[in-house]
Structures are given as C-alpha cells and as structure tokens.
Write an enzyme that holds these catalytic residues in place. Structure first.
Site, PDB file in Angstrom:
ATOM      1  N   GLN A 141      -7.129  -7.301  -3.964  1.00 38.04           N
ATOM      2  CA  GLN A 141      -8.134  -6.376  -4.469  1.00 38.04           C
ATOM      3  C   GLN A 141      -8.677  -6.940  -5.758  1.00 38.04           C
ATOM      4  O   GLN A 141      -7.948  -7.595  -6.497  1.00 38.04           O
ATOM      5  CB  GLN A 141      -7.527  -4.992  -4.736  1.00 38.04           C
ATOM      6  CG  GLN A 141      -7.508  -4.133  -3.511  1.00 38.04           C
ATOM      7  CD  GLN A 141      -7.125  -2.707  -3.796  1.00 38.04           C
ATOM      8  OE1 GLN A 141      -6.135  -2.457  -4.462  1.00 38.04           O
ATOM      9  NE2 GLN A 141      -7.889  -1.770  -3.283  1.00 38.04           N
TER      10      GLN A 141
ATOM     11  N   THR B  71      -3.035  -6.454  -9.751  1.00 35.07           N
ATOM     12  CA  THR B  71      -2.598  -5.324  -8.944  1.00 35.07           C
ATOM     13  C   THR B  71      -1.630  -5.865  -7.903  1.00 35.07           C
ATOM     14  O   THR B  71      -1.674  -7.038  -7.549  1.00 35.07           O
ATOM     15  CB  THR B  71      -3.785  -4.608  -8.261  1.00 35.07           C
ATOM     16  OG1 THR B  71      -3.286  -3.810  -7.187  1.00 35.07           O
ATOM     17  CG2 THR B  71      -4.785  -5.571  -7.701  1.00 35.07           C
ATOM     18  N   THR B  72      -0.772  -4.986  -7.425  1.00 36.00           N
ATOM     19  CA  THR B  72       0.194  -5.373  -6.393  1.00 36.00           C
ATOM     20  C   THR B  72      -0.363  -5.044  -5.001  1.00 36.00           C
ATOM     21  O   THR B  72       0.354  -5.016  -4.024  1.00 36.00           O
ATOM     22  CB  THR B  72       1.549  -4.696  -6.710  1.00 36.00           C
ATOM     23  OG1 THR B  72       1.918  -5.083  -8.034  1.00 36.00           O
ATOM     24  CG2 THR B  72       2.670  -5.119  -5.779  1.00 36.00           C
ATOM     25  N   HIS B  73      -1.667  -4.780  -4.937  1.00 34.41           N
ATOM     26  CA  HIS B  73      -2.283  -4.390  -3.670  1.00 34.41           C
ATOM     27  C   HIS B  73      -2.699  -5.595  -2.843  1.00 34.41           C
ATOM     28  O   HIS B  73      -3.884  -5.849  -2.635  1.00 34.41           O
ATOM     29  CB  HIS B  73      -3.470  -3.474  -3.944  1.00 34.41           C
ATOM     30  CG  HIS B  73      -3.094  -2.258  -4.735  1.00 34.41           C
ATOM     31  ND1 HIS B  73      -3.980  -1.498  -5.441  1.00 34.41           N
ATOM     32  CD2 HIS B  73      -1.887  -1.661  -4.919  1.00 34.41           C
ATOM     33  CE1 HIS B  73      -3.352  -0.492  -6.035  1.00 34.41           C
ATOM     34  NE2 HIS B  73      -2.074  -0.581  -5.737  1.00 34.41           N
ATOM     35  N   LEU B  74      -1.711  -6.327  -2.372  1.00 38.83           N
ATOM     36  CA  LEU B  74      -1.970  -7.452  -1.480  1.00 38.83           C
ATOM     37  C   LEU B  74      -2.102  -6.918  -0.068  1.00 38.83           C
ATOM     38  O   LEU B  74      -1.504  -5.901   0.278  1.00 38.83           O
ATOM     39  CB  LEU B  74      -0.809  -8.453  -1.571  1.00 38.83           C
ATOM     40  CG  LEU B  74      -0.626  -9.043  -2.976  1.00 38.83           C
ATOM     41  CD1 LEU B  74       0.836  -9.205  -3.298  1.00 38.83           C
ATOM     42  CD2 LEU B  74      -1.339 -10.364  -3.100  1.00 38.83           C
TER      43      LEU B  74
END
Lengths: 242, 592
Positions: free
Chosen positions: B346, B517-520
């Site tokens: 993201q 962000t950790t939104h992989l």
C-alpha cells in the site's frame, strides 16, 4: 521556530534527587510487591545498587565518549534537560546488557554484502560490536584530525565531527559513519524518552518536556477538550511521578 | 483427539486461522492450529502497567516476528541482488498466538465493491486501453454482494464501532456516503472524535468533502460478541498499534475468538511449531498433512490431515506454497505460473499541519482504529479519466496514540535538524501542536513485482528465504501526488500555521528502512482463471484442492483500505463454502 509555551511545565524543576526517587518507590512497595511486579522489584534493586552509575559494558573511556556525544545530540537547553541529566549514557550501557545489545531479533546470517542504502542495514555487527568498533575508530580519527580525544574537544568541534558522521562523509574503518551515527542517535532518543525503568529519562524529565503523561493510559475524559493542554504530569510504570 | 491426525490442520493462529478453526470445529471437524511463535495471553502479557511500555513494546518489538529465525530478502528491480531485511522497519509481521491481529490498530473496513472487481470496473468506465501495459489489474472473482453477509458476521465478532450510511437501502446515519449498502448497522456506535479528528472533520466538510468516522474494532461500549467473548469500552489509552489491549477493547483473535475455541474439545493449539512444508502425495494434487519443527526441541513432527489451511501472514503463506511445491512458481520473464504473482503493498504518506501554540493536540491520546476520513479520492469515487492513473486513497486523521520515542526518532530531516537544540525545539512543537494526516492508498500489481525463493540466504532451519522484488511504479506515485494535493484546502480550513504535505517522488525506490505499513498483499491471489491466480474464488488452491490459503495474499492489488476486514470476510466466506459445499464433496470447487 517555536517557543515558550506558557502552559508548558518545562520551567519547573525537572529532576528529582535520586534519593527522593528511591524513597518514593519504596513508599509504594507494599502495593507493588503484593502484585509481585518483577519490573518494579528490579527497578528498586537497581536504584539501591547504583549510585552513581558505573558502566558495565562500556569501558571508562568509551563511557566518557558516550556522555559527551549524547549531550551534543540532545543538549540541555531552554526546553529542559539534556542527555547527561536524563541518564542517557546509563540507559545505553544497560541496553547493551540486554538481548538487544546482541541483536537478538536481527537477521545476522551471512553472506554480508553492501547494497544501496534503501535496502537497509547490512553490516555484520550487532549493537555491542557497532559501539565498540565505532567508538575506537572514531577516537583514532579525532586524535589524528584534532590531536586530542572527542571528549576534550570544544563543543563546536564535537558538532563538526557529529555532522560529518551524520552526513556520511566519515568512514570509521569498516563502519560507515552514518550507521554509527544512527545507532547513537536512536539510542540517545530512546534513553531520553523511555520509561525511567531502563535508567534514562531521569526524573521523567524527557516526558515533562514533551508533555507526555507516561503510563497514565486513560484519557476517557480528555478525548476532545478543544485544544486545551492535558493537565496532569507524567507517571512511570513503577509509579514514579514528576 | 489423535496427536497424529486431524481433520483439518491450520497454519498460523492469527485472525484468519482463528476464524477458520472456529468455523471448522463448529462443523464438527477436529482442528489443530500450528503456531510457530509462543502463546500470548492478554491477561498476563497485556496487563497494566507493564504493557504500557513503548521501549519494550513498539520499539524493541515485543509482539513482532523474530527476524533472527527467518526473514525475507528485498530488491527493487529484477536485475538487483536482493539483500536480507535484517531489522524490522518498513513492515512488522506478528509472531505468536494472535499474530498481527494482536498488535494491529483496529481500523476495520469492508472492501469497496469496485475494488473487488477493479479490472472490470475500470474497463467499463474508461476502456481497456486505460490500463497500463504490464499492470496486472484483476478481479477477485467474488462480489461485494456475495461477501456482505460475511463482512456483517466479522463486524459482529470484532465488536466494530462505526456509523452507517445506509442499511438495506435506507439512509440511517451520517456515515460514509461512498460506503456500500449494509444488511445491518454496526454492532457499536462510532468512537468519539479526538480533538484532531474533530478538527479534520470540520475542515474537510468546509472544503467540500464528505468526512466519516473510521470503522474501528475498538469497542465504544461494553460488548459481548456472538461467541460470548467480552470486550470493555476503550479509554483512548493510545496503546493499540504494537500492543495487546489491557482493557480488552481492541478486537484480537486472543480476546474475540480463542477464548471460545479453547473450550472446544475438537480444537487443539500447538505453539512453537514452525511448519516446514505441506506434505503432498506423489501426484502433487493432494496434501497429506504437514511437517513442522518443534522449535523448543528441534524435533521434526509430521501430522496427517484431510484439509490443510494456510493462514499465516501474507508472505509466509506464499513462502510455504513455494517451499511445498503447491502450484507453479511465477516466472515474470515468461509470464507463467502463479505462486508469487501480483505481490502488492500500500502507498502511505503522512502530511502534517501545525496549529497555534495555544492549541494542544494531545497526540498521546488515541485508539488504533479511531479517526475521521474522507473517501472522495478513494477507489473509483472520482473521475480518473483526465488523471491517468488507477487507484486512490482515503485521507484521514487516525490518531492512534503518538508516543515519545517513535516521535523523537522520526522528527527532523527534510531540512530540519535531527539533533541539537533546534531539533528539540521542532520535536516539542510538533509533538504538542501538530496533526498528522495520512493518504493511505492503493498499490497496483505489475508483471515485474513478485515473490520467489532467494538463491543465497537461508532461514534458521536451512530453507531458502522468500525474496521480494518490489518498488513503487509511476501509476501509484501519480495517484499519491494527486490525492495529497487535495489535503491543502483541508489544511487551510484547519487553521494551520504551517503545513508539510508529503508525497512519493517519481523514481524514488521503496525504502526498507522506514515504517510504512504492514499491509502487504498478493503473491497467492484469488481469481477466476488458474493461469492468472493461485486460488479460486473460495480461496482453494487450483492445484491442490484440499489446501485453502487465507489472507491478504489473496488480494490481486492493494486497495486503499486496511486489509483486515476483508481478510476476515474472505475467511468466513471460504469457511462457509467449505462447510456447505466442500465437506459434502471434497475436490475442486470451481471447474474450468
């Protein structure tokens, strides 16, 4: 840029004398011990055992460097205490004795190859090694350049050295100066603002400067007060107040 | 329960694994979850005041993956040598019971309907030629209408607080006018606005946008979920992201699902169990079970199962598929294979405005999921025709509780000092008087952005690390710059004394050193065609039909919203079809 903020507590006395801190902690011992709080028990033991603090990991010369360099990074000024008064060097020495000092959650398997900066830290050195080798190499450089140690340089010259490290123009033998600088800067700021449990942020002086209330952790009545400053001073995990 | 066989083995005790375990035990199956990390009990480790410790929590990474055991390698382009991600920074996967669901913030979105069928929606509106060459834009193969009951179910399990716009087609509140219709209201009313969020709400409205309260899996009131698990009201302590919630206010698998599961004799949780591979039969079309390493004894254990569910973090699912030989690895040169294809992330950039010195923003107050957002520039809510990019961003003030170490380390740069007295001035001013505004945007998939196995580096168990090839593409930079430009009128309406609008730059490579962000997402995506997706619309492997893979790995592209809500809905969707279709007739659920 900014300045004095009439509501800021930064003009009040920041650091409690160590003895009164210990007394304050002992005063609340009964409550804590019934909860068998190991963290607090450790804090009490440390307070009793260490005055003044004697470094365990760093040598006396290394520690003198730390005291001087961290104060340049985070100086005492019109805002409030600096690294010396906050016990930042003590914090860093204690951190070196934790698993963090050994890089316990860093991937440290080889091969080690350097690449573009944006791909991150690639040195085969955990924090302990980075400090030990970095301080020694910096000492060599400063002695060659200025004929004396970092500690005895006037602060303007110390700042020139730190600026060179930060800017990446200084190579400390195998260590890029920037890597050493970032380690030192990060640990300095941790020491200024971590819970006093870890030896820094003495007297909660870092939190007072920022207006951070520490471990209060309940703001049900202050979610939106239209921009008014939060009224209560900080409290630490062990119950220490400022 | 037999210790050698279970009806279903689930890899990973995060949200997806806990949901699948609950659903499958309800269906009468014996279920074992294998979790490579340790037990995390909120009542013990999350207890006040010891958990309210920034150094031990977010800074020394108490709840996060231990990279010393296994990590990934990263490069920006296919001609580079990937180097190990040696220190946690850009993204922070979890480890241990609860996974990333224990340390997440709590922002709990439903997917936008257009985002679930983005290729179709973009083609309908702008034509096929609008989509850049080598952008692997794809549909999920499942629609919002199909997922709606499962979004609804997840919100009731999570105890989500929010304000609806429409329920069953009728306007019921001043929620997000761009949000899709709902079959029922949020289980809890929206959280209160912090001062910063209230300031943003008014200013965004004055600027002509449509602000709404973020849906938050932080409880605004006491709540008991359908599993009988209880949550207490959030007090805005500011310790969501990176922490376990001492008040049981933030939803986590540990608080909202596992207490019910642990009472079920059909359920077993094994911790310190690092799964090495899914075992396949010699046809490679059926899993027989899994082999894991007991990390405390270093003993290898093989378990048999009829059903294997991979529900680890996004890239661990892909890694395990590659290590096990499930499906065909993606080859970006030949454009064949699917495992590793469509790796996405993201975009997020944080801008900042400063208010006058007599105005205190009290940024330490907060809750992870709380805030006010606008969706005027998210998804297909605005005309992309003249803009030349696909995707969009919500823009929000999400005051999750800003703590001093993180704030101190992050202050400075971009022309302001990073140390010394000038730095202290800037830090204190920024901490006391500023407001952060994020553009949290989508990221499109490209042919040369993918995951595969690294040829050089290995994990502590001797297996090759996963390799990420990732950087930002011009499409996402154009999107980010456009959306960030829309923050300027909001900043003015907020009465900013000054502001710093931050956006991505063209040609600036993905930087692994700074938290984003950790939104992989992606890497083993769902879809309608086995040539271009690893999983069918039920998240079932096209190649090994008794393996299901649940997580944001299923997303064909990165959406503007936080992923957890969609991951939870997809888990319930998949579980429902396992229960109603697969168990009656095991085998491929979609024929092509």
């Amino acid at each position: 840029m900014v300045k004095s903020d009439p509501t800021s507590p930064s003009k009040t006395t920041l650091a409690l004398p160590r003895r009164s801190v210990t007394n304050a902690l002992l005063g609340s011992t009964a409550f804590w011990l019934t909860r068998t709080s190991t963290a607090v028990a450790r804090g009490l033991a440390d307070e009793a055992a260490l005055a003044p603090y004697k470094p365990v990991f760093f040598t006396a010369d290394e520690y003198a460097f730390l005291l001087a360099a961290t104060e340049r990074l985070f100086p005492k000024d019109h805002n409030g205490p600096g690294a010396l008064e906050l016990g930042v060097a003590e914090f860093i020495d204690r951190q070196m004795q934790t698993p963090y000092g050994e890089g316990d959650n860093w991937y440290m398997s080889g091969p080690f190859k350097q690449g573009p900066a944006n791909l991150g830290y690639q040195l085969p050195l955990v924090p302990r090694a980075l400090y030990r080798q970095g301080i020694a190499a910096l000492d060599t450089y400063v002695r060659q350049q200025y004929g004396s140690s970092f500690v005895t340089l006037p602060s303007a010259k110390q700042d020139i050295v730190l600026t060179a490290l930060e800017g990446g123009s200084l190579q400390l033998q195998a260590i890029p100066g920037r890597a050493f600088f970032e380690q030192l800067r990060t640990n300095t700021l941790e020491g200024a603002f971590a819970d006093p449990l870890y030896g820094g942020n003495r007297g909660l002086g870092g939190w007072l400067m920022l207006g951070f209330p520490g471990a209060r952790a309940d703001f049900m009545d202050w979610v939106n007060q239209d921009g008014a400053a939060y009224p209560f001073p900080p409290v630490s995990i062990s119950g220490q107040t400022a | 329960m037999s210790t050698k066989h279970a009806d279903a083995i689930i890899v990973g005790a995060g949200w997806a694994g806990s949901i699948m375990a609950k659903e499958l035990t309800e269906a009468g199956l014996s279920v074992i979850i294998l979790e490579r990390g340790k037990e995390h009990t909120t009542a013990v480790e999350g207890a006040y005041p010891e958990s309210i410790d920034e150094l031990r929590g977010a800074v020394r990474k108490r709840l996060f993956q231990n990279l010393a055991k296994t990590t990934v390698t990263i490069r920006n382009t296919i001609d580079q040598t990937a180097l190990p991600y040696r220190q946690l920074a850009a993204f922070l996967p979890g480890e241990g019971v609860g996974g990333a669901g224990l340390h997440w913030s709590g922002v709990h979105f439903r997917a936008d309907p257009n985002d679930l069928r983005l290729r179709s929606a973009v083609e309908e509106r702008y034509g096929k030629n609008f989509i850049p060459k080598d952008m692997n834009l794809q549909d999920y193969g499942v629609t919002y209408a199909e997922l709606e009951p499962f979004f609804d179910k997840a919100e009731k399990v999570f105890g989500t607080s929010g304000t609806a716009y429409t329920v069953n087609g009728k306007v019921v509140g001043n929620g997000n006018i761009f949000a899709p219709d709902r079959s029922s209201d949020f289980p809890l009313p929206a959280m209160k606005d912090t001062f910063t969020a209230a300031t943003f709400r008014q200013a965004a409205q004055d600027a002509g946008y449509h602000p709404y309260s973020l849906p938050a899996a932080n409880a605004s009131k006491p709540y008991t979920n359908p599993y009988g698990c209880q949550m207490g009201p959030c007090n805005f302590c500011g310790y969501c992201s990176g922490y376990d919630c001492y008040l049981y206010s933030k939803a986590s698998p540990n608080v909202n699902i596992l207490p019910a599961l642990r009472q079920d004799p059909r359920f077993k949780l094994i911790t310190n169990a690092h799964v090495l591979r899914v075992d396949l039969d010699n046809t490679k079309t059926k899993a027989t079970g899994v082999t894991y390493l007991e990390t405390t004894t270093e003993k290898e254990v093989s378990l048999k199962a009829d059903l294997v569910i991979l529900s680890a973090f996004q890239f661990h699912n892909v890694h395990l598929m590659l290590l096990s030989g499930i499906g065909k690895p993606y080859d970006p040169v030949k454009n064949t294979g699917t495992i590793g294809r469509n790796f996405v992330y993201q975009t997020i950039t944080t801008s900042r405005v400063w208010l006058p010195e007599n105005t205190h923003t009290n940024q330490f107050i907060g809750a992870g999921g709380v805030g006010v957002a606008i969706d005027d520039f998210n998804s297909l809510n605005f005309d992309h025709g003249p803009l030349g990019f696909v995707g969009g961003s919500p823009v929000w003030v999400n005051q999750a509780g800003t703590k001093p170490i993180t704030s101190a380390v992050g202050t400075g740069g971009h022309g302001t000092p990073r140390w010394g007295s000038g730095y202290k001035d800037a830090l204190i001013d920024t901490y006391k008087h500023s407001i952060a505004i994020d553009a949290h945007g989508s990221n499109m998939a490209y042919r040369d952005i993918f995951l595969d196995l690294d040829p050089t580096w290995k994990d502590a168990y001797g297996q090759p690390l996963l390799r990420m090839t990732f950087t930002w593409k011009d499409n996402d930079v154009r999107m980010n710059q456009y959306v960030v430009s829309k923050i300027a009128p909001i900043a003015r309406a907020m009465g900013a004394t000054r502001s710093s609008l931050t956006h991505l730059e063209f040609g600036q490579p993905f930087d692994t050193r700074h938290y984003q962000t950790t939104h992989l997402g992606g890497g083993a995506i769902m879809g309608e065609n086995p040539q271009t997706s690893a999983l069918n619309r039920y998240l079932q492997s096209w190649d090994v039909s008794n393996v299901f893979v649940i997580g944001s790995n299923a997303f064909p592209q990165g959406m503007g919203y936080n992923p957890t809500g969609t991951v939870a809905a997809l888990a319930y969707w998949s579980a429902h079809h396992i229960r109603t279709l697969y168990l009656k007739s095991p085998g491929p659920m979609v024929q092509v």
